[in-house]
Design an enzyme around this catalytic site. Structure first.
Site, PDB file in Angstrom:
ATOM      1  N   HIS A 155       0.791  -1.292  -0.074  1.00 32.71           N
ATOM      2  CA  HIS A 155      -0.101   0.073  -0.147  1.00 32.71           C
ATOM      3  C   HIS A 155       0.759   1.274  -0.005  1.00 32.71           C
ATOM      4  CE1 HIS A 155      -3.167  -2.960   1.065  1.00 32.71           C
ATOM      5  NE2 HIS A 155      -4.078  -1.654   0.618  1.00 32.71           N
ATOM      6  N   LYS A 159      -0.887   4.994   4.728  1.00 31.31           N
ATOM      7  CA  LYS A 159      -1.760   3.883   5.478  1.00 31.31           C
ATOM      8  C   LYS A 159      -1.440   3.949   6.998  1.00 31.31           C
ATOM      9  CE  LYS A 159      -4.005  -0.354   4.664  1.00 31.31           C
ATOM     10  NZ  LYS A 159      -5.586   0.253   5.126  1.00 31.31           N
TER      11      LYS A 159
HETATM   12  N1  LIG Z   1     -12.801  -0.756   2.385  1.00 29.57           N
HETATM   13  C1  LIG Z   1     -12.265  -0.148   0.964  1.00 29.57           C
HETATM   14  O1  LIG Z   1     -12.426  -0.722  -0.167  1.00 29.57           O
HETATM   15  C2  LIG Z   1     -11.037   0.588   1.330  1.00 29.57           C
HETATM   16  C3  LIG Z   1     -10.870   1.207   2.518  1.00 29.57           C
HETATM   17  N2  LIG Z   1     -10.037   2.250   2.773  1.00 29.57           N
HETATM   18  C4  LIG Z   1      -9.641   2.694   4.197  1.00 29.57           C
HETATM   19  O2  LIG Z   1     -10.709   3.843   4.074  1.00 29.57           O
HETATM   20  C5  LIG Z   1     -10.060   4.550   5.199  1.00 29.57           C
HETATM   21  C6  LIG Z   1      -9.723   5.816   4.842  1.00 29.57           C
HETATM   22  O3  LIG Z   1      -8.648   5.690   3.624  1.00 29.57           O
HETATM   23  P1  LIG Z   1      -8.071   7.087   2.938  1.00 29.57           P
HETATM   24  O4  LIG Z   1      -9.130   7.941   2.237  1.00 29.57           O
HETATM   25  O5  LIG Z   1      -6.881   6.487   1.932  1.00 29.57           O
HETATM   26  O6  LIG Z   1      -7.241   8.091   3.971  1.00 29.57           O
HETATM   27  P2  LIG Z   1      -7.072   9.475   4.345  1.00 29.57           P
HETATM   28  O7  LIG Z   1      -6.202   9.712   5.240  1.00 29.57           O
HETATM   29  O8  LIG Z   1      -6.721  10.058   2.827  1.00 29.57           O
HETATM   30  O9  LIG Z   1      -8.668  10.039   4.521  1.00 29.57           O
HETATM   31  C7  LIG Z   1      -9.174  10.002   5.960  1.00 29.57           C
HETATM   32  C8  LIG Z   1      -9.767  10.951   5.998  1.00 29.57           C
HETATM   33  O10 LIG Z   1     -10.542  11.187   7.431  1.00 29.57           O
HETATM   34  C9  LIG Z   1     -10.538  12.459   8.165  1.00 29.57           C
HETATM   35  N3  LIG Z   1     -10.718  12.270   9.580  1.00 29.57           N
HETATM   36  C10 LIG Z   1      -9.870  12.047  10.485  1.00 29.57           C
HETATM   37  N4  LIG Z   1     -10.299  12.145  11.671  1.00 29.57           N
HETATM   38  C11 LIG Z   1     -11.929  12.175  11.342  1.00 29.57           C
HETATM   39  C12 LIG Z   1     -12.945  12.397  12.138  1.00 29.57           C
HETATM   40  N5  LIG Z   1     -12.996  12.258  13.412  1.00 29.57           N
HETATM   41  N6  LIG Z   1     -14.063  12.638  11.733  1.00 29.57           N
HETATM   42  C13 LIG Z   1     -14.361  12.703  10.360  1.00 29.57           C
HETATM   43  N7  LIG Z   1     -12.848  12.772   9.311  1.00 29.57           N
HETATM   44  C14 LIG Z   1     -12.079  12.594  10.076  1.00 29.57           C
HETATM   45  C15 LIG Z   1      -9.043  12.932   7.684  1.00 29.57           C
HETATM   46  O11 LIG Z   1      -8.672  14.160   7.971  1.00 29.57           O
HETATM   47  P3  LIG Z   1      -7.109  14.486   8.274  1.00 29.57           P
HETATM   48  O12 LIG Z   1      -6.447  14.218   7.225  1.00 29.57           O
HETATM   49  O13 LIG Z   1      -7.398  16.197   8.468  1.00 29.57           O
HETATM   50  O14 LIG Z   1      -6.780  14.013   9.597  1.00 29.57           O
HETATM   51  C16 LIG Z   1      -9.070  12.518   6.261  1.00 29.57           C
HETATM   52  O15 LIG Z   1      -9.528  13.485   5.443  1.00 29.57           O
HETATM   53  C17 LIG Z   1      -8.846   3.828   5.753  1.00 29.57           C
HETATM   54  O16 LIG Z   1      -8.977   2.913   6.821  1.00 29.57           O
HETATM   55  C18 LIG Z   1      -8.477   2.713   4.741  1.00 29.57           C
HETATM   56  O17 LIG Z   1      -7.804   1.682   5.296  1.00 29.57           O
HETATM   57  C19 LIG Z   1      -9.437   2.809   1.689  1.00 29.57           C
HETATM   58  C20 LIG Z   1      -9.479   2.418   0.532  1.00 29.57           C
HETATM   59  C21 LIG Z   1     -10.360   1.229   0.035  1.00 29.57           C
HETATM   60  O1  LIG Z   2      -5.887   2.218   3.014  1.00 28.74           O
HETATM   61  C1  LIG Z   2      -6.138   1.782   1.699  1.00 28.74           C
HETATM   62  O2  LIG Z   2      -5.737   2.443   0.891  1.00 28.74           O
HETATM   63  C2  LIG Z   2      -7.049   0.593   1.552  1.00 28.74           C
HETATM   64  N1  LIG Z   2      -7.437  -0.077   2.597  1.00 28.74           N
HETATM   65  C3  LIG Z   2      -8.155  -1.133   2.709  1.00 28.74           C
HETATM   66  C4  LIG Z   2      -7.574  -2.135   3.209  1.00 28.74           C
HETATM   67  O3  LIG Z   2      -6.766  -1.996   4.425  1.00 28.74           O
HETATM   68  O4  LIG Z   2      -7.504  -3.245   2.936  1.00 28.74           O
HETATM   69  C5  LIG Z   2      -8.436  -1.607   1.152  1.00 28.74           C
HETATM   70  C6  LIG Z   2      -7.695  -1.203   0.138  1.00 28.74           C
HETATM   71  O5  LIG Z   2      -6.541  -2.281   0.133  1.00 28.74           O
HETATM   72  C7  LIG Z   2      -7.095   0.004   0.040  1.00 28.74           C
END
Ligand SMILES: NC(=O)C1=CN([C@@H]2O[C@H](COP(=O)(O)OP(=O)(O)OC[C@H]3O[C@@H](n4cnc5c(N)ncnc54)[C@H](OP(=O)(O)O)[C@@H]3O)[C@@H](O)[C@H]2O)C=CC1
Ligand SMILES: O=C(O)C1=N[C@H](C(=O)O)C[C@H](O)C1
Length: 266
Positions: A155, A159
């Site tokens: 990743h 992350k």
């Molecule tokens: N299920 C799936 O298919 C996928 C899951 N994921 C998961 O999704 C999650 C987010 O990933 P990603 O978008 O890459 O991460 P990012 O760090 O880009 O985004 C997370 C966001 O959440 C914000 N945040 C932090 N605390 C809070 C809060 N209390 N309330 C609201 N917003 C908050 C952060 O703000 P700030 O930056 O200001 O702290 C940031 O904008 C991760 O857990 C990742 O593993 C990701 C990709 C695919």
């Molecule tokens: O953090 C990510 O980017 C992703 N998170 C998910 C995971 O923890 O498996 C899904 C995907 O791999 C992207």
């Protein structure tokens, strides 16, 4: 047509912003608010690089649910806040669709019980990409015949959680069909801690974090004279959006918690 009213938590994040772009294109979805930890009261359109949408940002989840009429919460934040948001949503009768990874088994159990008690549908999907869901299913199938397996997940370096939710879910699915087994040499010794990766029921999980990566996984099976590798790559976060939309639609029909997108695919 009655639209599904959606709140997105984490709208400025990589996934949250992609989810806004997806929702903007759907005729049957309406973004009614967003949850963030900053920019209280601002409109999404006022935040740089986010779509021109009128939904207002709340920093307090209870205030958000008291102020807007929401059907679904899409959570794409952090393990700590994702769990709190999911719990609060269920308590408020709002159906969570959770992409956030890194929840503990205890948290998943608690949310499962709460969802059942309240009769509120929840979908928690460690990976919304259809290819990744298939990769996990193929790996489960292969593990019946190849019990020696190691998972390599790769990743981007922003992350927070390791191993990835996808790697954990893959190992859980394999565990359903594979007898517990210690792999490698019975007397193997790590001369550098962590060299053999994390251990789940004898399976090894290796986590790589590098700039330039998005989300990638290889499940490698070994047997006498042969290897089988099942591999999936997400090169763009658009790859997750078909699954997010499907989960929003399906969660409206559920009254229990479902863990994994494979459980709602037809
Ligand atoms: N299920 C799936 O298919 C996928 C899951 N994921 C998961 O999704 C999650 C987010 O990933 P990603 O978008 O890459 O991460 P990012 O760090 O880009 O985004 C997370 C966001 O959440 C914000 N945040 C932090 N605390 C809070 C809060 N209390 N309330 C609201 N917003 C908050 C952060 O703000 P700030 O930056 O200001 O702290 C940031 O904008 C991760 O857990 C990742 O593993 C990701 C990709 C695919
Ligand atoms: O953090 C990510 O980017 C992703 N998170 C998910 C995971 O923890 O498996 C899904 C995907 O791999 C992207």
């Amino acid at each position: 047509m009655e639209k599904i009213k959606v709140v997105v938590a984490g709208p400025r994040g990589k996934m949250g912003a992609e989810a806004l772009r997806m929702i903007e294109k759907q005729e049957d979805l309406e973004l009614v608010a967003c949850l963030d930890h900053k920019y209280e009261g601002k409109k999404i359109s006022e935040i740089d690089e986010l779509p021109a949408m009128d939904a207002v940002i709340y920093t307090d989840i209870q205030k958000c649910f008291d102020s807007v009429n929401a059907d679904v919460l899409v959570d794409l934040t952090t393990p700590e806040f994702g769990y709190l948001h999911t719990k609060t949503a269920i308590q408020n009768g709002v159906r969570p669709v959770v992409g956030t990874t890194g929840f503990t088994d205890e948290q998943l159990e608690e949310l499962t019980e709460l969802s059942e008690e309240k009769g509120i549908g929840v979908i928690i999907a460690p990976n919304f990409a259809l290819g990744a869901v298939l990769m996990m299913q193929f790996a489960k199938w292969a593990a019946k015949y190849f019990p020696d397996v190691e998972i390599i997940e790769k990743h981007h370096d922003n992350k927070l959680d390791a191993p990835s939710g996808t790697a954990v879910k893959t190992a859980q699915l394999i565990k359903e069909v594979r007898e517990s087994k210690k792999q490698g040499h019975p007397d193997e010794k790590e001369t550098l801690q962590g060299a053999r990766g994390a251990d789940m029921d004898g399976m090894k999980i290796h986590s790589m974090r590098l700039p330039g990566l998005v989300a990638h996984q290889e499940v490698v099976f070994g047997s006498k004279g042969e290897n089988l590798t099942i591999k999936h790559d997400s090169f763009h976060r658009e790859s997750f959006m078909t699954g997010v939309k499907l989960a929003i639609d399906q969660v409206m029909k559920l009254d229990i918690l479902v863990y994994g997108l494979e459980n709602i695919l037809e």
